[in-house]
Design a protein around this motif. Structure first.
Motif, PDB file in Angstrom:
ATOM      1  N   ALA A 478       0.840  -1.191   0.000  1.00 33.61           N
ATOM      2  CA  ALA A 478       0.000   0.000   0.000  1.00 33.61           C
ATOM      3  C   ALA A 478       0.877   1.243   0.000  1.00 33.61           C
ATOM      4  O   ALA A 478       1.812   1.353   0.797  1.00 33.61           O
ATOM      5  CB  ALA A 478      -0.934  -0.009   1.209  1.00 33.61           C
ATOM      6  N   TYR A 479       0.582   2.167  -0.918  1.00 38.94           N
ATOM      7  CA  TYR A 479       1.363   3.398  -1.034  1.00 38.94           C
ATOM      8  C   TYR A 479       0.454   4.602  -0.909  1.00 38.94           C
ATOM      9  O   TYR A 479      -0.605   4.676  -1.550  1.00 38.94           O
ATOM     10  CB  TYR A 479       2.061   3.475  -2.389  1.00 38.94           C
ATOM     11  CG  TYR A 479       3.096   2.389  -2.623  1.00 38.94           C
ATOM     12  CD1 TYR A 479       4.389   2.524  -2.137  1.00 38.94           C
ATOM     13  CD2 TYR A 479       2.766   1.251  -3.335  1.00 38.94           C
ATOM     14  CE1 TYR A 479       5.349   1.534  -2.370  1.00 38.94           C
ATOM     15  CE2 TYR A 479       3.702   0.263  -3.570  1.00 38.94           C
ATOM     16  CZ  TYR A 479       4.996   0.411  -3.076  1.00 38.94           C
ATOM     17  OH  TYR A 479       5.924  -0.583  -3.302  1.00 38.94           O
ATOM     18  N   ALA A 480       0.894   5.568  -0.115  1.00 35.42           N
ATOM     19  CA  ALA A 480       0.206   6.847  -0.007  1.00 35.42           C
ATOM     20  C   ALA A 480       0.931   7.847  -0.900  1.00 35.42           C
ATOM     21  O   ALA A 480       2.156   8.005  -0.810  1.00 35.42           O
ATOM     22  CB  ALA A 480       0.197   7.333   1.439  1.00 35.42           C
ATOM     23  N   ILE A 481       0.175   8.512  -1.779  1.00 43.43           N
ATOM     24  CA  ILE A 481       0.755   9.442  -2.746  1.00 43.43           C
ATOM     25  C   ILE A 481       0.406  10.868  -2.346  1.00 43.43           C
ATOM     26  O   ILE A 481      -0.748  11.178  -2.029  1.00 43.43           O
ATOM     27  CB  ILE A 481       0.225   9.150  -4.164  1.00 43.43           C
ATOM     28  CG1 ILE A 481       0.574   7.717  -4.571  1.00 43.43           C
ATOM     29  CG2 ILE A 481       0.803  10.130  -5.170  1.00 43.43           C
ATOM     30  CD1 ILE A 481      -0.002   7.302  -5.906  1.00 43.43           C
ATOM     31  N   GLY A 482       1.412  11.732  -2.357  1.00 40.61           N
ATOM     32  CA  GLY A 482       1.175  13.133  -2.020  1.00 40.61           C
ATOM     33  C   GLY A 482       2.459  13.808  -1.602  1.00 40.61           C
ATOM     34  O   GLY A 482       3.559  13.321  -1.869  1.00 40.61           O
ATOM     35  N   GLU A 483       2.317  14.943  -0.952  1.00 43.32           N
ATOM     36  CA  GLU A 483       3.465  15.691  -0.444  1.00 43.32           C
ATOM     37  C   GLU A 483       3.496  15.572   1.076  1.00 43.32           C
ATOM     38  O   GLU A 483       2.487  15.338   1.721  1.00 43.32           O
ATOM     39  CB  GLU A 483       3.364  17.167  -0.857  1.00 43.32           C
ATOM     40  CG  GLU A 483       3.179  17.384  -2.347  1.00 43.32           C
ATOM     41  CD  GLU A 483       4.420  17.044  -3.154  1.00 43.32           C
ATOM     42  OE1 GLU A 483       5.504  16.920  -2.562  1.00 43.32           O
ATOM     43  OE2 GLU A 483       4.293  16.917  -4.395  1.00 43.32           O
ATOM     44  N   GLY A 484       4.651  15.752   1.652  1.00 43.61           N
ATOM     45  CA  GLY A 484       4.743  15.763   3.100  1.00 43.61           C
ATOM     46  C   GLY A 484       5.242  14.460   3.679  1.00 43.61           C
ATOM     47  O   GLY A 484       5.428  13.461   2.971  1.00 43.61           O
ATOM     48  N   PRO A 485       5.435  14.427   4.988  1.00 42.13           N
ATOM     49  CA  PRO A 485       6.061  13.276   5.652  1.00 42.13           C
ATOM     50  C   PRO A 485       5.227  12.005   5.637  1.00 42.13           C
ATOM     51  O   PRO A 485       5.767  10.915   5.792  1.00 42.13           O
ATOM     52  CB  PRO A 485       6.268  13.777   7.095  1.00 42.13           C
ATOM     53  CG  PRO A 485       5.266  14.880   7.265  1.00 42.13           C
ATOM     54  CD  PRO A 485       5.137  15.525   5.928  1.00 42.13           C
ATOM     55  N   ASP A 486       3.915  12.113   5.460  1.00 42.29           N
ATOM     56  CA  ASP A 486       3.064  10.923   5.478  1.00 42.29           C
ATOM     57  C   ASP A 486       2.992  10.218   4.135  1.00 42.29           C
ATOM     58  O   ASP A 486       2.407   9.128   4.035  1.00 42.29           O
ATOM     59  CB  ASP A 486       1.639  11.305   5.912  1.00 42.29           C
ATOM     60  CG  ASP A 486       1.587  11.758   7.359  1.00 42.29           C
ATOM     61  OD1 ASP A 486       2.485  11.358   8.129  1.00 42.29           O
ATOM     62  OD2 ASP A 486       0.674  12.537   7.700  1.00 42.29           O
ATOM     63  N   ALA A 487       3.577  10.814   3.116  1.00 41.62           N
ATOM     64  CA  ALA A 487       3.484  10.243   1.773  1.00 41.62           C
ATOM     65  C   ALA A 487       4.662   9.322   1.481  1.00 41.62           C
ATOM     66  O   ALA A 487       5.800   9.597   1.866  1.00 41.62           O
ATOM     67  CB  ALA A 487       3.431  11.354   0.731  1.00 41.62           C
ATOM     68  N   ASP A 488       4.373   8.207   0.819  1.00 42.20           N
ATOM     69  CA  ASP A 488       5.429   7.297   0.375  1.00 42.20           C
ATOM     70  C   ASP A 488       5.996   7.742  -0.969  1.00 42.20           C
ATOM     71  O   ASP A 488       7.182   7.559  -1.256  1.00 42.20           O
ATOM     72  CB  ASP A 488       4.867   5.873   0.216  1.00 42.20           C
ATOM     73  CG  ASP A 488       4.242   5.352   1.484  1.00 42.20           C
ATOM     74  OD1 ASP A 488       4.941   5.312   2.502  1.00 42.20           O
ATOM     75  OD2 ASP A 488       3.043   5.003   1.447  1.00 42.20           O
ATOM     76  N   LEU A 489       5.117   8.291  -1.810  1.00 37.02           N
ATOM     77  CA  LEU A 489       5.481   8.670  -3.170  1.00 37.02           C
ATOM     78  C   LEU A 489       4.918  10.050  -3.467  1.00 37.02           C
ATOM     79  O   LEU A 489       3.807  10.377  -3.033  1.00 37.02           O
ATOM     80  CB  LEU A 489       4.904   7.666  -4.188  1.00 37.02           C
ATOM     81  CG  LEU A 489       5.273   6.195  -3.987  1.00 37.02           C
ATOM     82  CD1 LEU A 489       4.348   5.310  -4.819  1.00 37.02           C
ATOM     83  CD2 LEU A 489       6.726   5.961  -4.381  1.00 37.02           C
ATOM     84  N   ALA A 490       5.686  10.828  -4.223  1.00 42.00           N
ATOM     85  CA  ALA A 490       5.227  12.160  -4.598  1.00 42.00           C
ATOM     86  C   ALA A 490       5.018  12.231  -6.105  1.00 42.00           C
ATOM     87  O   ALA A 490       5.848  11.725  -6.867  1.00 42.00           O
ATOM     88  CB  ALA A 490       6.245  13.216  -4.170  1.00 42.00           C
ATOM     89  N   PRO A 491       3.922  12.835  -6.554  1.00 45.86           N
ATOM     90  CA  PRO A 491       3.740  12.998  -7.991  1.00 45.86           C
ATOM     91  C   PRO A 491       4.804  13.950  -8.547  1.00 45.86           C
ATOM     92  O   PRO A 491       5.187  14.921  -7.892  1.00 45.86           O
ATOM     93  CB  PRO A 491       2.344  13.624  -8.115  1.00 45.86           C
ATOM     94  CG  PRO A 491       1.700  13.431  -6.786  1.00 45.86           C
ATOM     95  CD  PRO A 491       2.804  13.388  -5.786  1.00 45.86           C
ATOM     96  N   GLU A 492       5.260  13.665  -9.731  1.00 46.60           N
ATOM     97  CA  GLU A 492       6.226  14.547 -10.369  1.00 46.60           C
ATOM     98  C   GLU A 492       5.491  15.680 -11.084  1.00 46.60           C
ATOM     99  O   GLU A 492       4.446  15.457 -11.705  1.00 46.60           O
ATOM    100  CB  GLU A 492       7.066  13.758 -11.373  1.00 46.60           C
ATOM    101  CG  GLU A 492       8.207  14.555 -11.979  1.00 46.60           C
ATOM    102  CD  GLU A 492       9.020  13.744 -12.974  1.00 46.60           C
ATOM    103  OE1 GLU A 492      10.167  13.407 -12.654  1.00 46.60           O
ATOM    104  OE2 GLU A 492       8.497  13.456 -14.069  1.00 46.60           O
ATOM    105  N   LYS A 493       6.047  16.888 -10.977  1.00 45.71           N
ATOM    106  CA  LYS A 493       5.518  18.048 -11.698  1.00 45.71           C
ATOM    107  C   LYS A 493       4.035  18.288 -11.394  1.00 45.71           C
ATOM    108  O   LYS A 493       3.219  18.509 -12.298  1.00 45.71           O
ATOM    109  CB  LYS A 493       5.721  17.889 -13.201  1.00 45.71           C
ATOM    110  CG  LYS A 493       7.190  17.760 -13.609  1.00 45.71           C
ATOM    111  CD  LYS A 493       7.315  17.536 -15.097  1.00 45.71           C
ATOM    112  CE  LYS A 493       8.778  17.367 -15.487  1.00 45.71           C
ATOM    113  NZ  LYS A 493       8.930  17.054 -16.943  1.00 45.71           N
ATOM    114  N   ASP A 494       3.684  18.215 -10.119  1.00 39.20           N
ATOM    115  CA  ASP A 494       2.311  18.532  -9.689  1.00 39.20           C
ATOM    116  C   ASP A 494       1.252  17.662 -10.368  1.00 39.20           C
ATOM    117  O   ASP A 494       0.123  18.096 -10.609  1.00 39.20           O
ATOM    118  CB  ASP A 494       1.987  20.007  -9.942  1.00 39.20           C
ATOM    119  CG  ASP A 494       2.928  20.934  -9.200  1.00 39.20           C
ATOM    120  OD1 ASP A 494       3.252  20.620  -8.041  1.00 39.20           O
ATOM    121  OD2 ASP A 494       3.349  21.942  -9.794  1.00 39.20           O
TER     122      ASP A 494
END
Length: 543
Positions: A478-494
């Motif tokens: 399970a992966y959480a996507i977003g910004e910040g410390p709780d996210a596992d993955l961040a989207p590129e280029k918004d």
């Protein structure tokens, strides 16, 4: 029976060409012990099928071997497009298309791209990588017979070098033994479709002067249309090794013996339009184009894959790609059942998912042969469809309206009119660039050995996924996507992952190990653990 069994394996693969080797590779990636037997002494020596479409390259990427395949294909890396010409020395020439991916539009859909790698170059890579994954692959070993019962398959195999016979007991057998599959015939599984389409003789030859005739032209294939000597010319190394497909008409009494070296050489010179061309014939192999699909993809514990399950016209290279994708679909399901994560009913979805894809794809392959006026093919009615139309959709836009998915539209066409990869259940999950610990990766890179649950950071879905994985003892990341410390993955280029995947910031997407969407929740649910537990139970046939 126990006393007669010489060895036991979970899976026995029959056939060591592209599809059998791919099955071995994918099973090895899942940690499934298996044995592959192939009657020939080694991999293909003849430069046959060469087009590996974008979906196949995605699978080889996920298996970690894309760099090796690209290296093996490097000699043809600059070859693009399909040329049609009355000769290569006259003015009557037309590019059916010059680029597979003009303008780079494919990058929207995939982290990789098409690859031109001849079968004789690709098979050794698959063989080596399959062995690196622990596969037991034995050449010069022939399946003599097999019987199955409620708990497994008992097969007798012969070492063709020593003559020794041995008995193998397997939980399942995968038949990747070609279009005239002895396994399929023993199971009395019939076929449907238009049958034989045309026949060719594939002629390998050496010519140093041909490169000068071609100049800067670098094509995948050139269809030569001189009515006195038509055929298809394919480069092997762009320098002196070439292949020519000449029409063969056994229905007119023409035999393979009629294709003497002298006749073949003169045919090639006439087709190319260079009477004095140096041509040294180095080999000949007959092949048959057909459109057939097996009426069943399995019987008991035996499964058909590749050409044993479907035959297609070679135009567009759909056959080998469809077969490799069969192997990928079947491998994760066998792994899940063998490790106890899924019930046997999951294996029934192999046929319900892959057979409709084969039917739709084989029809498209025949249409493409007509569009390109493939030498030897003269259909009574030319199928519709524009040139190059729908190639990408057929290659990667197909869907599974029925199978191991929940919430799929049962009326959705298996191959739609246009690309629709928006996270719908039963479709290949969308590609999106992400960042993990400073490293760039595609969402597709997450999918291979486990189910994957995607959701936004700050929602309860990730915790629910971890809990369900524990409750069901299944592989579920399970992966959480977003910004910040709780996210596992961040989207590129918004990038907006929820919009791309057809859900909301409160929703979630469940993706199977093969990268297809198993289920989608458009938004939040009262009890995500219960909801996900029910979904996984149904998808894995554990209900």
């Amino acid at each position: 029976m126990d006393e007669k069994v010489d060895e036991r394996v979970p899976v026995l693969i029959v056939g060591g060409s592209l599809v059998g080797l791919s099955t071995s590779l994918f099973l090895g990636r899942h940690g499934v012990r298996h044995l592959l037997v192939e009657k020939h002494a080694g991999t293909s020596k003849h430069p046959r099928g060469r087009g590996n479409n974008v979906r196949t390259m995605e699978l080889l990427r996920s298996a970690g071997i894309e760099p090796e395949v690209r290296e093996a294909a490097s000699v043809l890396a600059e070859n693009h497009g399909i040329l049609q010409a009355r000769s290569l020395t006259g003015d009557d020439q037309e590019w059916l298309f010059k680029e597979i991916d003009p303008g780079g539009a494919l990058a929207r859909f995939s982290p990789t791209g098409w690859c031109l790698c001849s079968q004789n170059d690709l098979e050794p890579v698959l063989l080596s990588c399959a062995r690196d994954q622990g596969g037991d692959l034995r050449f010069s070993t022939e399946l003599l017979s097999f019987d199955q019962d409620a708990t497994g398959v008992t097969a007798v195999v012969k070492n063709r070098d020593t003559g020794e016979h041995s008995t193998v007991r397997a939980d399942y057998l995968v038949a990747a033994d070609g279009p005239r599959s002895p396994v399929r015939e023993q199971l009395h599984i019939g076929q449907s479709g238009n049958g034989d389409l045309f026949h060719n003789v594939s002629i390998t030859f050496r010519s140093r002067q041909l490169a000068d005739v071609l100049g800067e032209r670098r094509f995948i294939v050139c269809y030569l249309t001189n009515p006195e000597a038509d055929g298809a010319l394919l480069p092997v190394d762009n320098e002196e090794q070439w292949v020519f497909h000449a029409p063969w008409h056994p229905d007119r009494g023409e035999t393979l013996e009629d294709f003497t070296d002298e006749r073949c050489a003169e045919h090639i010179r006439t087709a190319i339009g260079a009477p004095g061309l140096d041509v040294e014939i180095t080999g000949k192999a007959p092949w048959h184009a057909a459109e057939r699909v097996a009426e069943r993809y399995s019987q008991g514990r035996v499964f058909l894959a590749g050409d044993s399950a479907h035959e297609m016209s070679p135009t567009g290279a759909f056959g080998s790609n469809t077969g490799i994708q069969d192997a990928h679909n079947l491998a994760w399901k066998l792994a899940a059942v063998l490790e106890g994560a899924a019930g046997p009913g999951l294996l029934e979805s192999y046929e319900s998912e892959r057979q409709p894809v084969a039917r739709a794809t084989s029809e498209r392959a025949s249409s493409r042969s007509a569009e390109h006026s493939h030498p030897g093919y003269s259909p009574a009615v030319t199928p519709g469809g524009g040139r190059q139309g729908g190639m990408l959709t057929v290659a990667m836009g197909y869907s599974y309206p029925r199978g191991a998915v929940l919430g799929a539209d049962p009326e959705r066409p298996v191959v739609p009119e246009r690309m629709q990869l928006g996270g719908d259940p039963g479709t290949r999950a969308p590609h999106m660039w992400l960042v993990e610990s400073g490293e760039r990766l595609s969402t597709l890179d997450l999918y291979e050995r486990s189910f994957v649950l995607l959701s936004a950071s700050g929602t309860p879905w990730r915790a629910a996924g971890q809990k369900v994985a524990e409750l069901l003892a299944v592989r579920l990341d399970a992966y959480a996507i977003g910004e910040g410390p709780d996210a596992d993955l961040a989207p590129e280029k918004d990038g907006d992952w929820a919009e791309l995947h057809g859900t909301t910031a409160d929703g979630a997407l469940l993706v199977r190990p093969d990268g297809f969407v198993a289920w989608r929740s458009p938004g939040a649910v009262p009890d995500p653990v219960a909801a996900l537990h029910e979904v996984m139970t149904q998808v894995l046939s554990r209900a």
